[in-house]
Design a protein around this motif. Structure first.
Motif, PDB file in Angstrom:
ATOM      1  N   THR A  92       0.811  -1.220   0.000  1.00  0.00           N
ATOM      2  CA  THR A  92       0.000   0.000   0.000  1.00  0.00           C
ATOM      3  C   THR A  92       0.844   1.271   0.000  1.00  0.00           C
ATOM      4  O   THR A  92       0.423   2.299  -0.522  1.00  0.00           O
ATOM      5  N   GLN A  93       2.025   1.229   0.606  1.00  0.00           N
ATOM      6  CA  GLN A  93       2.902   2.399   0.581  1.00  0.00           C
ATOM      7  C   GLN A  93       4.252   2.072  -0.045  1.00  0.00           C
ATOM      8  O   GLN A  93       5.272   2.672   0.284  1.00  0.00           O
ATOM      9  N   ASP A  94       4.215   1.139  -0.978  1.00  0.00           N
ATOM     10  CA  ASP A  94       5.425   0.800  -1.734  1.00  0.00           C
ATOM     11  C   ASP A  94       6.017   2.039  -2.393  1.00  0.00           C
ATOM     12  O   ASP A  94       7.234   2.202  -2.474  1.00  0.00           O
ATOM     13  N   MET A  95       5.139   2.947  -2.873  1.00  0.00           N
ATOM     14  CA  MET A  95       5.622   4.148  -3.563  1.00  0.00           C
ATOM     15  C   MET A  95       6.441   5.049  -2.636  1.00  0.00           C
ATOM     16  O   MET A  95       7.426   5.658  -3.056  1.00  0.00           O
ATOM     17  N   ILE A  96       6.055   5.111  -1.359  1.00  0.00           N
ATOM     18  CA  ILE A  96       6.797   5.948  -0.416  1.00  0.00           C
ATOM     19  C   ILE A  96       8.178   5.349  -0.153  1.00  0.00           C
ATOM     20  O   ILE A  96       9.190   6.053  -0.144  1.00  0.00           O
ATOM     21  N   ALA A  97       8.230   4.031   0.049  1.00  0.00           N
ATOM     22  CA  ALA A  97       9.515   3.376   0.300  1.00  0.00           C
ATOM     23  C   ALA A  97      10.450   3.535  -0.907  1.00  0.00           C
ATOM     24  O   ALA A  97      11.652   3.769  -0.743  1.00  0.00           O
ATOM     25  N   ARG A  98       9.899   3.428  -2.106  1.00  0.00           N
ATOM     26  CA  ARG A  98      10.717   3.615  -3.313  1.00  0.00           C
ATOM     27  C   ARG A  98      11.272   5.042  -3.386  1.00  0.00           C
ATOM     28  O   ARG A  98      12.456   5.268  -3.668  1.00  0.00           O
ATOM     29  N   VAL A 284       1.252  11.941   0.893  1.00  0.00           N
ATOM     30  CA  VAL A 284       2.542  11.506   0.344  1.00  0.00           C
ATOM     31  C   VAL A 284       2.386  10.226  -0.480  1.00  0.00           C
ATOM     32  O   VAL A 284       3.205   9.929  -1.347  1.00  0.00           O
ATOM     33  N   SER A 285       1.298   9.485  -0.257  1.00  0.00           N
ATOM     34  CA  SER A 285       1.048   8.291  -1.073  1.00  0.00           C
ATOM     35  C   SER A 285       0.818   8.637  -2.541  1.00  0.00           C
ATOM     36  O   SER A 285       0.942   7.766  -3.410  1.00  0.00           O
ATOM     37  N   TRP A 286       0.487   9.888  -2.833  1.00  0.00           N
ATOM     38  CA  TRP A 286       0.266  10.320  -4.215  1.00  0.00           C
ATOM     39  C   TRP A 286       1.552  10.883  -4.825  1.00  0.00           C
ATOM     40  O   TRP A 286       1.524  11.773  -5.675  1.00  0.00           O
ATOM     41  N   LEU A 287       2.650  10.312  -4.396  1.00  0.00           N
ATOM     42  CA  LEU A 287       3.978  10.745  -4.824  1.00  0.00           C
ATOM     43  C   LEU A 287       4.167  10.670  -6.338  1.00  0.00           C
ATOM     44  O   LEU A 287       4.918  11.445  -6.922  1.00  0.00           O
ATOM     45  N   GLY A 288       3.475   9.728  -6.980  1.00  0.00           N
ATOM     46  CA  GLY A 288       3.653   9.523  -8.413  1.00  0.00           C
ATOM     47  C   GLY A 288       3.148  10.655  -9.279  1.00  0.00           C
ATOM     48  O   GLY A 288       3.549  10.770 -10.439  1.00  0.00           O
ATOM     49  N   PHE A 289       2.246  11.531  -8.716  1.00  0.00           N
ATOM     50  CA  PHE A 289       1.686  12.583  -9.579  1.00  0.00           C
ATOM     51  C   PHE A 289       1.445  13.918  -8.878  1.00  0.00           C
ATOM     52  O   PHE A 289       1.188  14.926  -9.556  1.00  0.00           O
ATOM     53  N   LEU A 290       1.509  13.980  -7.558  1.00  0.00           N
ATOM     54  CA  LEU A 290       1.117  15.186  -6.833  1.00  0.00           C
ATOM     55  C   LEU A 290       2.342  16.018  -6.424  1.00  0.00           C
ATOM     56  O   LEU A 290       3.184  15.539  -5.653  1.00  0.00           O
ATOM     57  N   MET A 297       8.414  14.594   0.028  1.00  0.00           N
ATOM     58  CA  MET A 297       9.423  13.541  -0.072  1.00  0.00           C
ATOM     59  C   MET A 297      10.814  14.154  -0.252  1.00  0.00           C
ATOM     60  O   MET A 297      11.777  13.755   0.427  1.00  0.00           O
ATOM     61  N   ALA A 298      10.922  15.124  -1.148  1.00  0.00           N
ATOM     62  CA  ALA A 298      12.225  15.754  -1.399  1.00  0.00           C
ATOM     63  C   ALA A 298      12.757  16.432  -0.138  1.00  0.00           C
ATOM     64  O   ALA A 298      13.955  16.346   0.169  1.00  0.00           O
ATOM     65  N   ASP A 299      11.883  17.092   0.603  1.00  0.00           N
ATOM     66  CA  ASP A 299      12.308  17.772   1.831  1.00  0.00           C
ATOM     67  C   ASP A 299      12.786  16.771   2.877  1.00  0.00           C
ATOM     68  O   ASP A 299      13.802  16.994   3.550  1.00  0.00           O
TER      69      ASP A 299
END
Length: 315
Positions: A92-98, A284-290, A297-299
């Motif tokens: 579910t939060q694979d995108m955050i870990a990546r 932050v889960s919408w890291l792929g487009f938001l 994430m960058a901060d």
């Protein structure tokens, strides 16, 4: 500040998410999993992603290990997903870990800790602490450096990360360089004031949703006095690692998230608290487009890199 226009447009095309009390737990988990795994991943290239299990206090704990490209040894960040201690898993939060592994140039160990109501407090925290200790003991085999360690989490996972920092200080090891906390509150129960009133009905997270998750999680109200559930209630915060705290402006638990910052500052801890305008809980889960998620994430990654660089310089 109004809701972010991109989020407003996204929500306008979707039915409103019903209160979580309306779902059986299994159905809620499946709904969260289904919606989360459809999200686009961030454009991050990693050297490897692998699943395994590690020993835990009540049996094996599934983990997913993300290794960045480049030459190690790398810093190691143990990461805990959000989901109110009731939902969420390694997917579910694979995108955050990546995003965290690529952005912080770190080996990230994502932890599939035990969930409530099957496993009440403090099971999630016990699994989290076991994973941090395992990461320190196995740093070399992971291509990591045990002198460069951090913890991170979003929402419930942010509470686990904060608690693990307190546990590490209490135990005297491992030495952590950074805590990254996306919208994990510093205190429970959430005080019924400020943002809890302003955004009581969401969007996304309702105040009653937060209360319900904790009703499923705790054994009784005395658990709220445990610093693992309420990091602000620890006897001392002196000597904790540098901490990054991200909050979402349009989030009922925003004030409870931000409240931990001054407590850490008063204890002499380096802390950065950033509120992301127009964002909602879980953004932050919408890291792929938001863009707001990408900024958060960058901060966080820049904060971690700064702390790891300081450790290297002092070594």
């Amino acid at each position: 500040m109004p809701l972010d226009p991109q989020l407003e447009a996204m929500f306008a095309g979707q039915p409103e998410w019903p209160p979580v009390r309306n779902f059986p737990v299994d159905a809620l988990r499946e709904a969260v999993r289904s919606s989360s795994t459809r999200l686009p991943p961030p454009p991050v290239t990693l050297a490897s992603v692998s699943d395994r299990t590690i020993p835990g206090p009540a049996g094996d704990i599934p983990v997913r290990i993300y290794t960045p490209e480049g030459a190690g040894p790398f810093p190691i960040i143990t990461y805990f997903h959000g989901g109110g201690f009731v939902v969420g898993d390694l997917d579910t939060q694979d995108m955050i870990a990546r995003g965290l592994s690529g952005g912080a140039g770190s080996v990230v160990i994502s932890v599939d800790y035990r969930l409530a109501p099957e496993h009440k407090f403090p099971a999630a925290f016990e699994d989290g602490w076991a994973a941090v200790q395992w990461a320190a003991a196995h740093a070399a085999e992971l291509g990591g450096d045990a002198a460069l360690m951090g913890v991170a989490g979003d929402s419930a996972g942010g509470v686990i990360a904060s608690a693990c920092a307190l546990l590490a200080k209490q135990a005297g090891a491992p030495t952590l360089a950074a805590v990254l906390n996306w919208y994990g509150p510093g205190i429970h129960p959430i005080p019924e004031e400020g943002s809890a009133i302003e955004f009581a009905n969401g969007p996304v997270l309702r105040m009653d949703d937060a209360h319900y998750f904790w009703e499923l999680h705790i054994r009784d109200e005395s658990d709220y006095e445990d610093f693992r559930a309420s990091p602000m209630k620890a006897a001392s915060h002196v000597g904790l690692p540098a901490t990054f705290i991200a909050s979402a402006e349009c989030d009922p638990i925003r004030d409870a998230v931000e409240a931990y910052g001054p407590v850490l500052e008063q204890a002499g801890v380096e802390v950065e608290v950033k509120r992301y305008p127009g964002m909602v809980h879980g953004f932050v889960s919408w890291l792929g487009f938001l863009p707001g998620a990408q900024a958060a994430m960058a901060d966080a990654c820049a904060f971690a890199q700064k702390q790891f660089a300081a450790v290297r310089q002092d070594a």
